[in-house]
Design an enzyme around this catalytic site. Structure first.
Site, mmCIF file in Angstrom:
data_model
loop_
_atom_site.group_PDB
_atom_site.id
_atom_site.type_symbol
_atom_site.label_atom_id
_atom_site.label_comp_id
_atom_site.label_asym_id
_atom_site.label_seq_id
_atom_site.Cartn_x
_atom_site.Cartn_y
_atom_site.Cartn_z
ATOM 1 N N ASP A 78 -0.524 20.962 45.084
ATOM 2 C CA ASP A 78 -0.667 19.757 44.274
ATOM 3 C C ASP A 78 0.657 19.002 44.325
ATOM 4 O O ASP A 78 1.599 19.294 43.594
ATOM 5 C CB ASP A 78 -1.023 20.143 42.838
ATOM 6 C CG ASP A 78 -1.200 18.923 41.931
ATOM 7 O OD1 ASP A 78 -0.741 17.830 42.308
ATOM 8 O OD2 ASP A 78 -1.784 19.072 40.845
ATOM 9 N N LYS A 99 -0.731 9.295 42.545
ATOM 10 C CA LYS A 99 0.361 8.563 41.911
ATOM 11 C C LYS A 99 1.028 7.558 42.853
ATOM 12 O O LYS A 99 0.546 6.448 43.003
ATOM 13 C CB LYS A 99 1.360 9.523 41.282
ATOM 14 C CG LYS A 99 0.740 10.342 40.148
ATOM 15 C CD LYS A 99 1.750 10.951 39.247
ATOM 16 C CE LYS A 99 1.099 11.804 38.162
ATOM 17 N NZ LYS A 99 0.298 11.037 37.202
ATOM 18 N N PHE A 154 0.109 21.866 35.392
ATOM 19 C CA PHE A 154 -0.520 20.623 34.958
ATOM 20 C C PHE A 154 -1.157 19.981 36.187
ATOM 21 O O PHE A 154 -0.466 19.499 37.075
ATOM 22 C CB PHE A 154 0.467 19.643 34.314
ATOM 23 C CG PHE A 154 -0.236 18.403 33.840
ATOM 24 C CD1 PHE A 154 -0.897 18.389 32.622
ATOM 25 C CD2 PHE A 154 -0.271 17.267 34.628
ATOM 26 C CE1 PHE A 154 -1.578 17.254 32.200
ATOM 27 C CE2 PHE A 154 -0.950 16.136 34.211
ATOM 28 C CZ PHE A 154 -1.609 16.125 32.991
#
Length: 404
Positions: free
Chosen positions: A230, A259, A145
């Site tokens: 990531d 984030k 993801f």
């Protein structure tokens, strides 16, 4: 009973009436928050065990971050990258130092960081490695993801994220996550990079086998590829280290961050790499109006400084062991699988008992908010400011949900 406790039906109906249904949120309407706690419009408090998918690593309204945002709001919020502002250099320098890299390219969202990483890897492949024009390929993992842009969903294996959004962007080879032999076999003369999550968050906090990440690092070095990590969810203290890669002493060629970098206040993302990688970009080839804006930089500087002390990494590691012990004690008592790294956990509930969605609804009714993913799996990712007592509270409520 769950529906009776999860109140505010009017606000829920309004949200459903006026919003595209691209999410299926729990029917809780939050009006305020502080630390690890959320309060709904009826005054009921909930322990936050999701932390905005790790965007709130430092809790809600951390005073140091809020102060930085307030101070910057009174001075300057946006210039665009057409000009330099007085927060930009400090942010880029301090984040580069935290990552151990030469350069930083600021963006806004995690998906933008991933898109930036893909573009940089391809350009590096053509200009530095010498791959034939239009032939660059990137190896990615099943269960990944990395976001939901058209290019990113092109190499997703989640049909909910991918189906009906074609035609898809070519240039990606998908291999099983954690399988080093399959990864090595997928590499050819046109491969420019390997793009991986060091821990797959959306898949259910899937930790790869020991030795996998060092093996990826070795393969990338030997085959002249970029290793792109990531760390948008896994990085910045979540797993008990600054980066999830640190657990095995691995240093990727490129970090993708987001984030928590915005402190739960503004969206901030960044790509960090050395000059021989990010240096392939020239003016006009990539950019963002809001990327690296003064407000974002002011908040992110304080985030980097919080991480530089090591306090939050230590908290995550120490409290994560308490979380692990409690969750492993529930194996065979409703849980059939547990994966924990720092304050990040994936829990597999016996599907004969309930779905992950039902478990989260029952937890919410008991004042604990979490998120389901993929059937009977739920994720726990509380803010790193959570206390031992609050972890115990969450574990107690989970045990009662499973027992009921």
């Amino acid at each position: 009973m769950v529906d009776d406790i999860l109140r505010t039906p009017g606000a829920v109906r309004d949200a459903e009436r006026w919003t595209a249904h691209n999410y299926h949120p729990l029917p809780v309407v939050i009006s305020s928050a502080e630390g690890a706690w959320l309060t709904d419009v009826d005054g009921r408090r909930y322990l936050d065990c999701l932390a905005g998918y790790s965007a709130l690593n430092f809790g809600h309204r951390h005073p140091q971050l809020i102060a930085a945002a307030h101070a910057q709001l009174d001075r300057l919020t946006l210039t665009s990258r057409a000009f330099i502002h007085d927060q930009f250099a400090d942010f880029c320098r301090e984040l580069a130092e935290l990552c151990g890299k030469d350069l930083v390219l600021p963006m806004n969202t995690g998906a933008e960081a991933v898109e930036t990483g893909i573009k940089v890897a391809r350009k590096w492949g053509y200009q530095v490695k010498g791959v034939a024009a239009g032939q660059a390929n990137i190896v990615v993992a099943e269960g990944n993801f990395h976001g939901r842009t058209t290019t990113i969903v092109s190499f997703s294996t989640d049909e909910d994220a991918r189906a009906d959004f074609g035609p898809y962007t070519p240039g990606f080879t998908v291999v099983p996550y954690g399988d080093l032999d399959a990864l090595a076999a997928a590499i050819d003369e046109n491969t420019v990079a390997v793009l991986l999550e060091p821990i797959q968050g959306e898949q259910g906090v899937v930790v790869p086998p020991e030795g996998y990440l060092p093996g990826v690092r070795q393969v990338c070095t030997e085959r002249n590829l970029l290793f792109i990590a990531d760390e948008i969810q896994s990085g910045l203290g979540r797993t008990g280290e600054t980066f999830a890669c640190d657990h095995e002493g691995v240093v990727p060629d490129m970090y993708l961050l987001g984030k928590a970098l915005g402190g739960g206040i503004v969206p901030v993302s960044a790509v960090a790499a050395n000059a021989d990688v990010l240096g392939v970009l020239k003016p006009g080839q990539h950019g963002s109006t809001f990327g690296g804006n003064p407000l974002a930089c002011a908040v992110a500087i304080e985030v980097v400084r919080l991480l530089a002390t090591g306090e939050f990494q230590r908290r995550s590691a120490e409290l994560g062991e308490r979380l692990r012990a409690g969750l492993e004690g529930l194996l065979g008592k409703g849980l059939v699988g547990v994966r924990v790294r720092g304050l990040w956990a994936g829990l597999d509930i016996d599907p004969a008992l309930m779905s992950g969605r039902e478990a989260c609804e029952r937890l919410a009714a008991r004042g604990v908010l979490a998120k389901d993913t993929h059937g009977s799996t739920i994720r726990l990712a509380p803010p790193l400011v959570i206390t031992e007592e609050e972890i115990d509270l969450a574990l107690t409520q989970l045990a009662e949900v499973l027992a009921a």
